[in-house]
Design an enzyme around this catalytic site. Structure first.
Site, PDB file in Angstrom:
ATOM      1  N   SER A 161       0.845  -1.193   0.000  1.00 53.11           N
ATOM      2  CA  SER A 161       0.000   0.000   0.000  1.00 53.11           C
ATOM      3  C   SER A 161       0.882   1.245   0.000  1.00 53.11           C
ATOM      4  CB  SER A 161      -0.876  -0.016   1.254  1.00 53.11           C
ATOM      5  OG  SER A 161      -1.554   1.214   1.374  1.00 53.11           O
ATOM      6  N   CYS A 220     -12.607   0.667  19.196  1.00 49.56           N
ATOM      7  CA  CYS A 220     -13.753   1.041  20.017  1.00 49.56           C
ATOM      8  C   CYS A 220     -15.006   0.524  19.338  1.00 49.56           C
ATOM      9  CB  CYS A 220     -13.800   2.553  20.139  1.00 49.56           C
ATOM     10  SG  CYS A 220     -15.034   3.081  21.307  1.00 49.56           S
TER      11      CYS A 220
END
Ligand SMILES: Cc1ncc(COP(=O)(O)O)c(C=O)c1O
Length: 389
Positions: A195, A322
């Site tokens: 990437s 989260c």
């Protein structure tokens, strides 16, 4: 306020040379690389030169490089391009979500998937891979270097095992490219993802190495771009940037910049461990890419430390995610056997080309007091102190 960025495994700044190389391809040389006229030929030439640079970085033929929109697409193309119902896939428990969630999706669709464990250093045991092979195993996908810990897997051993078993081997090398040399022929892999934004090219461009003779089903249907392996008009400026970054990475590795990076990282690690008690390196004892260290600071919440440091100008990160309001400990660190509290107390520091020894000093000066302050607030830490009678 001084700001120091030590989160280069998340993304890196585009190098000035890379930006300079890309700039003409936004307006001056704007042609569609599929057009047969002058404008198209100009951009086609640039795309092919970039392909050669990426091939040099990976040690493959230019025709074996497929440009994609980044690491996630490269991983998806490798996995979904090969695997069909009835196949068995082997991966590891510490993959990036681009691989992990692709494999979980295949599993939900009825494909058999084996998730190999790692040891306390974060390494997959080649014998576990050997034992997991089945007659219908089609693909082994195990990452080269982990994004959270920097731990490098024995990919050449995996390559040999896969070659002997006549099974395709894909490796997600997004966090390895430019940091350490990659020779796909020596690894013996069939597919390998990189990437651009992890090594100073822009976000939104990447590549998949596809060994000659490997047949992949495309993810996208459309024109016959990228030898019919990835339909869609090429992101020419991005590809040019990726090519330039690959060229610079080859030079930097030849100049030993990886060794310099490792000594800067080691200095950071030593200074932190020497000044903060109840801290340690996750993945210590395993080979690691030179820019990454993942450190636990017992009795604190990593998220709180990231915020505290950010308020003081230092950008680092946790591997925690989260979800639904609760902070989940990192799947990588828990797979390595860390208890949830220690996994949640871990922070990743990842250096980049732009970092100086002054940046390392800045970080090491901030850490002890920041950790101490959070520990003072921690009921867990206070329980360690003697209780007054
Ligand atoms: C190991 C690894 N694989 C894949 C990816 C996804 O790459 P991209 O952001 O280009 O989609 C990342 C990005 O964090 C990564 O670290």
């Amino acid at each position: 306020m001084r700001r120091v960025y030590l989160d280069n495994n998340a993304t890196t700044p585009v190098l000035p040379e890379v930006l300079d190389a890309m700039r003409p391809y936004y307006a001056e040389h704007f042609g569609n690389a599929s057009s047969i006229h002058h404008h198209g030929q100009e951009t086609r030439g640039a795309v092919e030169r970039a392909r050669e640079s990426v091939a040099t970085l990976l040690g493959c033929r230019p025709a074996e490089v497929v440009f994609t929109s980044g690491g996630t697409e490269a991983d998806n193309l490798a996995i979904f391009g090969l695997v069909q119902s009835g196949d068995h896939v082997i991966t590891s428990t510490i993959e990036h979500h681009a691989v992990l969630n692709s494999c979980k999706h295949l599993h939900e669709k009825g494909v058999e998937v084996t998730f190999l464990p790692v040891d306390g250093r974060g390494l997959v045991d080649p014998d576990d891979l050997r034992r997991a092979l089945r007659p219908n195993t089609k693909l082994v996908t195990i990452m080269f270097a982990n994004n959270e810990t920097g731990v490098i897997q024995p990919v050449e051993e995996f390559g040999k095992i896969c070659a002997e078993a006549d099974v395709y081997f894909h490796s997600d090398a997004v966090q390895a490219a430019s940091k350490i040399p990659i020779r796909v022929k020596e690894i013996g892999c069939d597919l390998l993802s990189i990437s651009g934004h992890k090594f100073n090219a822009p976000q939104g461009v990447g590549a998949l190495y596809v060994r000659k003779g490997t047949t992949l089903d495309p993810l996208f249907f459309g024109g016959s771009h990228e030898r019919s392996r990835r339909a869609g008009t090429e992101n020419v400026p991005g590809i040019v940037g990726l090519g330039k970054a690959a060229e610079l990475a080859v030079k930097a590795l030849a100049n030993g910049e990886d060794t310099e990076m490792a000594s800067l990282r080691d200095r950071l690690e030593r200074a932190i461990l020497g000044s903060v008690e109840s801290a340690g390196v996750n993945g210590a004892g395993a080979p690691r890419v030179p820019n990454t260290t993942n450190i636990y600071f017992d009795y604190i919440e990593g998220e709180a430390l990231v915020i505290t440091l950010d308020l003081k100008g230092l950008a680092v990160s946790t591997g925690a995610a989260c979800s639904s309001g609760a902070i989940e400990p990192s799947h990588v660190l828990t797979a390595m056997g860390l208890l949830p509290d220690r996994a949640r107390a871990s922070i990743r520091f990842s250096l980049g080309k732009q970092n100086t020894s002054g940046d390392v000093d800045f970080a090491t000066q901030l850490l002890p007091a920041s950790v101490e302050r959070l520990r003072e607030l921690s009921p867990l830490y206070n329980r360690k102190s003697p209780v007054p009678s």
